[in-house]
Scaffold this active site. Structure first.
Site, PDB file in Angstrom:
ATOM      1  N   ASP A 124      40.722  45.678  36.888  1.00 44.56           N
ATOM      2  CA  ASP A 124      41.852  45.125  37.265  1.00 44.56           C
ATOM      3  C   ASP A 124      42.435  45.704  35.898  1.00 44.56           C
ATOM      4  OD1 ASP A 124      39.720  43.507  35.212  1.00 44.56           O
ATOM      5  OD2 ASP A 124      41.177  43.625  34.230  1.00 44.56           O
ATOM      6  N   ASP A 165      43.897  44.259  33.699  1.00 43.14           N
ATOM      7  CA  ASP A 165      44.485  42.661  32.842  1.00 43.14           C
ATOM      8  C   ASP A 165      45.106  42.611  32.194  1.00 43.14           C
ATOM      9  OD1 ASP A 165      42.241  42.004  30.152  1.00 43.14           O
ATOM     10  OD2 ASP A 165      44.123  42.186  28.588  1.00 43.14           O
TER      11      ASP A 165
HETATM   12  N1  ADE Z   1      35.657  43.035  31.798  1.00 46.63           N
HETATM   13  C1  ADE Z   1      36.601  43.131  33.700  1.00 46.63           C
HETATM   14  N2  ADE Z   1      37.898  43.413  32.865  1.00 46.63           N
HETATM   15  C2  ADE Z   1      37.963  42.635  31.997  1.00 46.63           C
HETATM   16  C3  ADE Z   1      39.178  41.952  31.656  1.00 46.63           C
HETATM   17  N3  ADE Z   1      40.362  42.088  32.018  1.00 46.63           N
HETATM   18  N4  ADE Z   1      39.054  41.947  30.204  1.00 46.63           N
HETATM   19  C4  ADE Z   1      37.718  41.930  29.774  1.00 46.63           C
HETATM   20  N5  ADE Z   1      36.688  42.269  29.887  1.00 46.63           N
HETATM   21  C5  ADE Z   1      36.482  42.315  31.244  1.00 46.63           C
END
Ligand code: ADE
Length: 272
Positions: free
Chosen positions: A209, A211
């Site tokens: 992703d 974030d």
């Molecule tokens: N693991 C996978 N995506 C994450 C994110 N955006 N923040 C923290 N841990 C994660």
């Protein structure tokens, strides 16, 4: 059999490896606490493999309550010579799109109060963490991703956050200013403890992703992470298989095998 014994720490979505020959789940006790699960032992080609699901089978253990000391100690007791950790991460960089693999080469540790050393209670040691991962394992992991048909960026700075909640937008933007390129909840203190255990360690991160720093993208939620992990789980398993099969038969020594040689401060007569 060669003289490699590779410990694989599997992240979210990776709870077993089907390429293992003679697989057997074995309970390994540690005086540091309970490892996340039993260890799945077997071989891939000429390599002994010891696989530990980081969150336990069925994903029972949250990042903050993981006992990384017990996990690393259990892998050491299971005879591992090296560790390849696999983790889901969020991307803090435009170039690292979801679906891409990344080998981590630096960490910023923003976790809060997790037990992060085997030393300090009557026995003091200060290992170097300047170069926190094993270069040769990381290069080898990147090649294995390519061999399995994936795309891998070599070298990224990993921000380890406490969680279990994801970041606020302000935090996500701040971490980008700090120079972090990926974010996750488990790479620290795991990497520190592997170094103290004199185990060369590489972290292969799977971007799930963006974030929440990117205005044009939905903020991360756990559904996104799990969906992407499911899509990538086959690639991760094939990467692990390619990684083991391409290791040279002879394991030449690593300087990390002796990380404690110049690190212990406590005088010999004061040690138990
Ligand atoms: N693991 C996978 N995506 C994450 C994110 N955006 N923040 C923290 N841990 C994660």
């Amino acid at each position: 059999m060669s003289d490699w014994t590779i410990g694989i720490i599997g992240g979210s979505g990776l709870y077993a490896i089907d390429a293992l020959e003679d697989p057997q789940w074995i309970a390994v006790q540690s005086p540091w606490g309970d490892p996340s699960d039993e260890i799945l032992c077997g071989t891939i080609g000429h390599v002994r493999v010891r696989f530990l699901p980081r969150h336990g089978r069925g994903h029972r253990i949250a990042p903050s309550t993981l006992d990384s000391r017990a996990n690393i100690d259990a892998l050491k007791r299971a005879g591992c010579t090296d560790i390849l950790a696999v983790s889901a991460v969020g991307s803090l960089s435009e170039e690292l799109a979801p679906g891409r693999f990344v080998t981590v080469d630096q960490f910023i540790d923003n976790t809060k109060g997790r037990p992060s050393s085997f030393f300090g209670d009557g026995f003091v040691a200060h290992v170097s963490m300047a170069d926190p991962v094993c270069d040769r394992l990381s290069r080898h992991a990147a090649k294995a991703v390519a061999a399995a048909g994936g795309e891998c960026t070599e070298g990224a700075t990993y921000l380890a956050m406490e969680g279990p909640q994801f970041s606020t937008r302000a935090e996500s933007r701040l971490y980008r200013h700090w120079g972090a390129e990926v974010i996750g909840m488990t790479g620290m203190p795991e990497a520190r403890l592997a170094r103290e255990a004199e185990l060369p360690y590489a972290l292969l991160a799977m971007v799930t992703d963006y974030d929440c720093w990117r205005d044009e993208t939905e903020a991360v939620d756990v559904g996104q992470v799990l969906d992407r992990m499911q899509d990538n789980a086959r690639l991760a398993r094939e990467t692990i298989e390619a990684f083991c099969k391409a290791l040279p038969r002879k394991r030449t020594p690593s300087p990390i095998d002796h990380a404690l040689d110049n690190a212990v401060v406590t005088a010999p007569e004061a040690r138990d």
